[in-house]
Design a protein around this motif. Structure first.
Motif, mmCIF file in Angstrom:
data_model
loop_
_atom_site.group_PDB
_atom_site.id
_atom_site.type_symbol
_atom_site.label_atom_id
_atom_site.label_comp_id
_atom_site.label_asym_id
_atom_site.label_seq_id
_atom_site.Cartn_x
_atom_site.Cartn_y
_atom_site.Cartn_z
ATOM 1 N N MET A 10 0.844 -1.194 0.000
ATOM 2 C CA MET A 10 0.000 0.000 0.000
ATOM 3 C C MET A 10 0.871 1.232 0.000
ATOM 4 N N ARG A 11 0.545 2.200 -0.862
ATOM 5 C CA ARG A 11 1.239 3.466 -0.879
ATOM 6 C C ARG A 11 0.245 4.565 -0.590
ATOM 7 N N SER A 12 0.691 5.571 0.156
ATOM 8 C CA SER A 12 -0.150 6.726 0.403
ATOM 9 C C SER A 12 -0.337 7.481 -0.903
ATOM 10 N N ASP A 13 -1.364 8.324 -0.950
ATOM 11 C CA ASP A 13 -1.638 9.079 -2.164
ATOM 12 C C ASP A 13 -0.458 9.942 -2.576
ATOM 13 N N ASP A 14 0.317 10.402 -1.590
ATOM 14 C CA ASP A 14 1.436 11.281 -1.898
ATOM 15 C C ASP A 14 2.765 10.548 -1.824
ATOM 16 N N GLY A 15 2.759 9.236 -1.970
ATOM 17 C CA GLY A 15 3.994 8.469 -1.980
ATOM 18 C C GLY A 15 4.106 7.541 -0.790
ATOM 19 N N ALA A 16 5.182 6.760 -0.777
ATOM 20 C CA ALA A 16 5.389 5.789 0.298
ATOM 21 C C ALA A 16 5.822 6.497 1.575
ATOM 22 N N THR A 17 5.454 5.901 2.711
ATOM 23 C CA THR A 17 5.772 6.462 4.020
ATOM 24 C C THR A 17 6.603 5.461 4.806
ATOM 25 N N LEU A 18 7.681 5.943 5.406
ATOM 26 C CA LEU A 18 8.471 5.164 6.351
ATOM 27 C C LEU A 18 8.092 5.610 7.750
ATOM 28 N N THR A 19 7.611 4.680 8.571
ATOM 29 C CA THR A 19 7.227 4.975 9.943
ATOM 30 C C THR A 19 8.163 4.245 10.890
ATOM 31 N N LEU A 20 8.743 4.975 11.823
ATOM 32 C CA LEU A 20 9.599 4.389 12.855
ATOM 33 C C LEU A 20 8.833 4.352 14.165
ATOM 34 N N HIS A 21 8.650 3.163 14.713
ATOM 35 C CA HIS A 21 8.127 3.040 16.070
ATOM 36 C C HIS A 21 9.336 2.957 16.983
ATOM 37 N N ILE A 22 9.519 3.983 17.830
ATOM 38 C CA ILE A 22 10.767 4.110 18.573
ATOM 39 C C ILE A 22 10.621 3.731 20.053
ATOM 40 N N GLY A 23 9.565 3.100 20.430
ATOM 41 C CA GLY A 23 9.449 2.671 21.834
ATOM 42 C C GLY A 23 8.698 3.694 22.666
ATOM 43 N N ILE A 24 9.101 3.993 23.890
ATOM 44 C CA ILE A 24 10.314 3.535 24.537
ATOM 45 C C ILE A 24 10.140 2.100 25.070
ATOM 46 N N PRO A 25 11.219 1.490 25.623
ATOM 47 C CA PRO A 25 11.041 0.157 26.203
ATOM 48 C C PRO A 25 9.961 0.148 27.292
ATOM 49 N N LYS A 26 9.404 -1.024 27.550
ATOM 50 C CA LYS A 26 8.387 -1.245 28.585
ATOM 51 C C LYS A 26 7.063 -0.577 28.249
ATOM 52 N N THR A 27 6.753 -0.437 26.948
ATOM 53 C CA THR A 27 5.477 0.168 26.549
ATOM 54 C C THR A 27 4.782 -0.708 25.503
ATOM 55 N N ALA A 28 4.721 -2.007 25.767
ATOM 56 C CA ALA A 28 4.041 -2.976 24.892
ATOM 57 C C ALA A 28 4.717 -3.105 23.529
ATOM 58 N N SER A 29 6.009 -2.817 23.459
ATOM 59 C CA SER A 29 6.713 -2.896 22.180
ATOM 60 C C SER A 29 6.678 -4.301 21.596
ATOM 61 N N THR A 30 6.854 -5.313 22.441
ATOM 62 C CA THR A 30 6.876 -6.690 21.936
ATOM 63 C C THR A 30 5.548 -7.046 21.292
ATOM 64 N N TRP A 31 4.443 -6.640 21.912
ATOM 65 C CA TRP A 31 3.119 -6.916 21.334
ATOM 66 C C TRP A 31 2.956 -6.204 19.996
ATOM 67 N N LEU A 32 3.354 -4.960 19.920
ATOM 68 C CA LEU A 32 3.249 -4.230 18.660
ATOM 69 C C LEU A 32 4.098 -4.893 17.583
ATOM 70 N N GLN A 33 5.326 -5.277 17.932
ATOM 71 C CA GLN A 33 6.249 -5.859 16.960
ATOM 72 C C GLN A 33 5.804 -7.235 16.486
ATOM 73 N N ASP A 34 5.376 -8.069 17.422
ATOM 74 C CA ASP A 34 5.106 -9.472 17.101
ATOM 75 C C ASP A 34 3.672 -9.741 16.677
ATOM 76 N N VAL A 35 2.739 -8.893 17.108
ATOM 77 C CA VAL A 35 1.324 -9.198 16.893
ATOM 78 C C VAL A 35 0.633 -8.157 15.994
ATOM 79 N N LEU A 36 0.658 -6.902 16.408
ATOM 80 C CA LEU A 36 -0.170 -5.915 15.714
ATOM 81 C C LEU A 36 0.435 -5.458 14.387
ATOM 82 N N PHE A 37 1.657 -4.997 14.394
ATOM 83 C CA PHE A 37 2.235 -4.449 13.166
ATOM 84 C C PHE A 37 2.273 -5.452 12.011
ATOM 85 N N PRO A 38 2.625 -6.725 12.259
ATOM 86 C CA PRO A 38 2.648 -7.668 11.130
ATOM 87 C C PRO A 38 1.287 -7.885 10.479
#
Length: 337
Positions: A1-29
């Motif tokens: 999927m590309r946005s109407d105005d081009g591709a978007t790079l999104t960085l999820h930067i944490g911080i640690p101890k804020t459900a990062s593992t769930w986002l990485q392993d479950v939701l984002f994929p």
């Protein structure tokens, strides 16, 4: 999927101890049409610190000067996306999740320099926009969770050790401008917004996920410009049930020197070799007392007020701005959450 105005790079930067593992392993994929890259690793960097960090690619980048991006940026992006020319022929929206980037928030000026350089270099890979997702966690709870996770590395972990860490983080002559800077959310979000622009930043408190998972998911999906799906709803419901398990308020269970998952006979032998009672005792707990909460929220009062300008939901109802307003279920936090 590309946005109407081009591709978007999104960085999820944490911080640690804020459900990062769930986002990485479950939701984002499961995000429809978006390429998810959780915690990219590489042998691109090969100093001792890089190997000790298990080759985390972005940690390696942020350990170095932001001047690396014009020179070495193509090598970094190729580690994540493959060869450049095939990627440019069909770029896609991408989410990279690495809480180690948020850990670099302890030096917000350096983080801002890296993000500004990444934004420029990403354009050469077909990304017309760089976005950042950052989750926060109230300082008293974050510090307790951090101490609990690290407690098996201490000779005599317990309440006294935790309170010494609180003192260290709160005092300017100790760790306030070292580890404490990672909890200075005003400086962190200000640096990120300066680098990529405020409209390209989604900052949410972890407590928002705990208290209203569906609204949290919707805020995330709107920012990423993707539609909700039954799979994402199911994933969020599962995380809601996990967060709902509770035992007592304000307590964090420390790591045991002897893992409870081992058979009793093995635990007994290991306990004796460590000079512990046989069988080894249940892990101790630490408490976030009202005095600890008051001290940390006082220390970071100005920082939290500044952060409140950037977050998508107000921080006050979650107790960041005054100790009396604390939402959420009572629970014993586990070190491996």
């Amino acid at each position: 999927m590309r946005s109407d105005d081009g591709a978007t790079l999104t960085l999820h930067i944490g911080i640690p101890k804020t459900a990062s593992t769930w986002l990485q392993d479950v939701l984002f994929p499961q995000l429809p049409g978006i390429k998810s890259i959780p915690v990219p690793t590489s042998r691109l960097f090969d100093e001792t610190e890089d190997r000790d960090a298990d080759g985390r690619l972005w940690a390696g980048c942020l350990r170095r000067s932001a001047a690396l991006w014009p020179v070495f940026g193509d090598a970094v992006f190729a580690e994540m996306l493959g060869p450049k020319e095939p990627w440019l022929a069909a770029p896609r929206d991408v989410v990279v999740s690495e809480e180690g980037i948020g850990r670099a928030g302890s030096r917000p000026e350096q983080l801002a320099a890296h993000l500004a350089a990444v934004r420029i270099h990403a354009q050469t890979w077909g990304f017309t926009r760089l976005k950042v997702i950052c989750l926060l966690r109230r300082q008293d709870h974050w510090l307790a969770s951090h101490y609990a996770q690290m407690s098996d590395r201490y000779a005599d972990p317990g309440q006294a050790g935790f309170e010494d860490l609180v003192d260290k983080v709160a005092r300017p002559d100790r760790g306030r401008f070292m580890l404490g800077m990672m909890l200075d959310y005003g400086a962190l979000l200000g640096a990120v917004a300066d680098a990529v622009g405020s409209p390209n930043v989604l900052a949410l408190p972890y407590e928002f996920l705990v208290n209203d998972p569906a609204a949290f998911r919707q805020a995330l999906l709107e920012f990423l410009r993707v539609a909700d799906t039954p799979e994402l709803q199911t994933a969020t419901a599962a995380e809601t049930r996990r967060n709902a398990r509770s035992e007592a308020a304000g307590l964090w269970r420390l790591q045991s020197a002897v893992p409870r998952s081992l058979p009793r006979r093995v635990r007994g032998r290991l306990a004796r070799s460590l000079g512990l009672p046989d069988p080894p005792p249940e892990p101790a707990t630490i408490a976030v007392t009202p005095a600890i909460t008051h001290r940390l929220l006082s220390t970071f009062a100005d920082a939290n007020r500044q952060a409140d300008r950037y977050t998508a939901v107000r921080l006050g109802p979650f107790g960041y701005l005054e100790a009396g307003a604390i939402l959420g279920p009572a629970r014993v936090e586990r070190a491996a959450e």
